[in-house]
Design an enzyme around this catalytic site. Structure first.
Site, PDB file in Angstrom:
ATOM      1  N   HIS A 187       0.841  -1.203   0.000  1.00 29.87           N
ATOM      2  CA  HIS A 187       0.000   0.000   0.000  1.00 29.87           C
ATOM      3  C   HIS A 187       0.875   1.251   0.000  1.00 29.87           C
ATOM      4  CE1 HIS A 187      -3.261   2.622   0.516  1.00 29.87           C
ATOM      5  NE2 HIS A 187      -3.757   2.236   1.658  1.00 29.87           N
TER       6      HIS A 187
ATOM      7  N   HIS B  39      -1.107   0.247 -12.106  1.00 30.95           N
ATOM      8  CA  HIS B  39      -2.010   0.563 -11.000  1.00 30.95           C
ATOM      9  C   HIS B  39      -3.266  -0.275 -11.148  1.00 30.95           C
ATOM     10  CE1 HIS B  39      -4.395   2.975  -8.191  1.00 30.95           C
ATOM     11  NE2 HIS B  39      -3.235   3.448  -7.761  1.00 30.95           N
TER      12      HIS B  39
ATOM     13  N   ASP C 209       3.724   7.029  -7.264  1.00 33.64           N
ATOM     14  CA  ASP C 209       4.963   6.728  -6.539  1.00 33.64           C
ATOM     15  C   ASP C 209       6.210   6.843  -7.396  1.00 33.64           C
ATOM     16  OD1 ASP C 209       3.911   6.256  -4.024  1.00 33.64           O
ATOM     17  OD2 ASP C 209       3.213   4.278  -4.614  1.00 33.64           O
TER      18      ASP C 209
END
Ligand code: CMC
Length: 446
Positions: free
Chosen positions: A285, A324, A381
């Site tokens: 996560h 994703h 990220d």
């Protein structure tokens, strides 16, 4: 706002369909036919319970272990269209919020459902600014952690500990208590995060400075040394604010689902948010940006990129910061972060060779059929770790940096859950796969 004609999708977002109607389901085990209502492109799992093979049959269950095709709530907070790369909070596109708003205003928007007028924003900002201090016993308890305690472990247990300092928060029907818990958690999270950071460095904790902005105060609690008052660089303040806007909410992700599930037991909000921090602590996560930096370190130079990408295609490597579950397009958050990387590097004067590698890696991957066919694009990220590194924030702290802004999202979702007349304690079913009705075996016969 959830529209009548929208439906949740496995892309986590909403697909436009004319979604009202019904299904006619024939149970081939019995030949019975049932009418199942479709509302918002969704069927109710409980409507399947009536489908039985005999009077004493429990009825049909639905099975969805990772909730990949199950909507667990109705929500009017965050809209994602993963196919189109769209993210909106309360209807406002993330791009406009990042350009024109501040994290505290977005937190207000998430929690209250609308943008504040100037008076409301001033009041909200004042309230949060004046609840940034924590009880000295919280500070003392943090001092008891080992010097090398993971900052996320410190945050997790300290947020849980806040529950013992505000026992009134368990009165969930008390509007003032609910409001104060929201204010306190948003206000204190940066303080706890900064204390955890200073603890790891063996430096004295720095108390909040009420004259500074929300991100400015955080930078002060992080970096202040002997200065009488710390003056944050406005470029860093803004970059941090934008990063926090980007991380403020992301609908029913793992940690938000944890906050809602734990909160549905009617526990106090500090304990429910501690559950969110725990979920975020997991590497699947909150930990991917750290892995991106590790990957860029391993690649070492731009010349090694083709070999690295070949390794990804041969499935020896994973291209971290790409792909994703929800976005099958460029993550809109990645696009925004990317714009701020240069700004932060300029402000800090850090020359980070990893940036060049990251930019070239992105370019080549986006030119490569392997990645485009699989709809693999940079996610939030891919660049956020580079910003944190430029700010001299150690990798262990990255998830803590995520928890600070996500607190507003957790609390907005928690409030929405409390106000939803359909809320009941979250209690899934199971498909039992073990033995039945065994006879106890005495120890000497095993
Ligand atoms: N590198 C290489 N191949 C990939 C990657 C990747 N990063 N991500 C997915 N694939 C491939 C995967 O191997 C599969 O290929 P094939 O169909 O040939 O087997 C295909 O793409 C579909 O992937 P998936 O595993 O079904 O996708 P998923 O939705 O289950 O996984 C993910 C999503 C984020 C876990 C995954 O893309 C991944 O591991 N990415 C790297 C880690 C990362 O950056 N995580 C941060 C996500 S953003 C955090 C947030 O929003 O909070």
């Amino acid at each position: 706002m959830e529209e009548e004609h929208t439906q949740p999708s496995d892309a986590g977002g909403a697909l436009a369909t004319t979604a009202r109607g019904s299904l006619t389901v024939t149970d081939n085990r019995t030949g019975e036919t049932y009418e199942v209502e479709v509302v918002d492109g969704t069927v109710r799992a409980m409507d399947f319970r009536q489908m039985k093979v005999s009077e004493d049959d429990f009825g049909l269950l639905t099975y969805d272990p990772a909730f990949t095709n199950t909507a667990s709530c109705r929500s009017a907070i965050t809209y994602i269209d993963g196919e189109a790369g769209v993210l909106e909070h309360r209807g406002y596109p993330i791009e406009q919020l990042c350009d024109q708003s501040t994290y505290l205003e977005v937190a207000y928007l998430l929690v209250h459902g609308e943008l504040p007028n100037q008076d409301a924003l001033d009041y909200w900002t004042y309230a949060i600014t004046h609840h940034t201090y924590v009880h000295e016993n919280i500070k003392n308890s943090m001092e008891g952690f080992r010097y090398d305690a993971h900052p996320m472990a410190m945050l997790l247990s300290t947020v849980g500990a806040l529950s013992s300092f505000y026992p009134g928060a368990k009165n969930l029907d008390d509007e003032t208590e609910r409001y104060m818990a929201v204010v306190r958690l948003i206000a204190k999270m940066p303080t706890l995060a900064a204390f955890a950071y200073r603890h790891n460095l063996g430096l004295p904790y720095v108390y909040p400075d009420n004259d500074l902005s929300y991100p400015g105060n955080f930078l002060s609690m992080f970096y202040k040394m002997t200065e009488v008052s710390y003056e944050p660089d406005p470029r860093l303040e803004r970059a941090l604010d934008v990063l926090w806007i980007l991380h403020a909410d992301h609908e029913q992700n793992c940690s938000t689902a944890a906050v809602r599930a734990v909160g549905s037991s009617q526990v106090d909000p500090y304990s429910a948010v501690a559950a969110g921090v725990a979920a975020l602590y997991g590497p699947l996560h909150g930990g991917a940006n750290e892995a991106v930096l590790g990957m860029l370190d391993r690649i070492q130079t731009v010349d090694n990129i083709p070999d690295f990408l070949q390794g990804v295609k041969d499935r020896k490597e994973r291209l971290m910061g790409f792909g994703h579950r929800v976005y099958k397009n460029y993550d809109p958050r990645a696009r925004i972060i990317k714009k701020h990387v240069d700004e932060v590097l300029d402000a800090t004067g850090v020359q980070n060779p990893k940036l060049e590698i990251a930019q070239e890696l992105e370019k080549r991957a986006l030119d490569d059929e392997y990645f485009t066919e699989r709809k693999l694009y940079p996610n939030v990220d891919f660049y956020s770790g580079l910003i944190y590194e430029a700010l001299n924030i150690p990798a262990d702290m990255f998830t803590v940096m995520f928890a600070i802004p996500r607190t507003a999202g957790w609390l907005a979702q928690w409030l929405e859950m409390l106000g939803d007349p359909e809320t009941k304690i979250a209690r899934p079913r199971q498909i039992y796969t073990g033995d039945r009705e065994l006879d106890y075996v005495p120890m000497d016969q095993r």
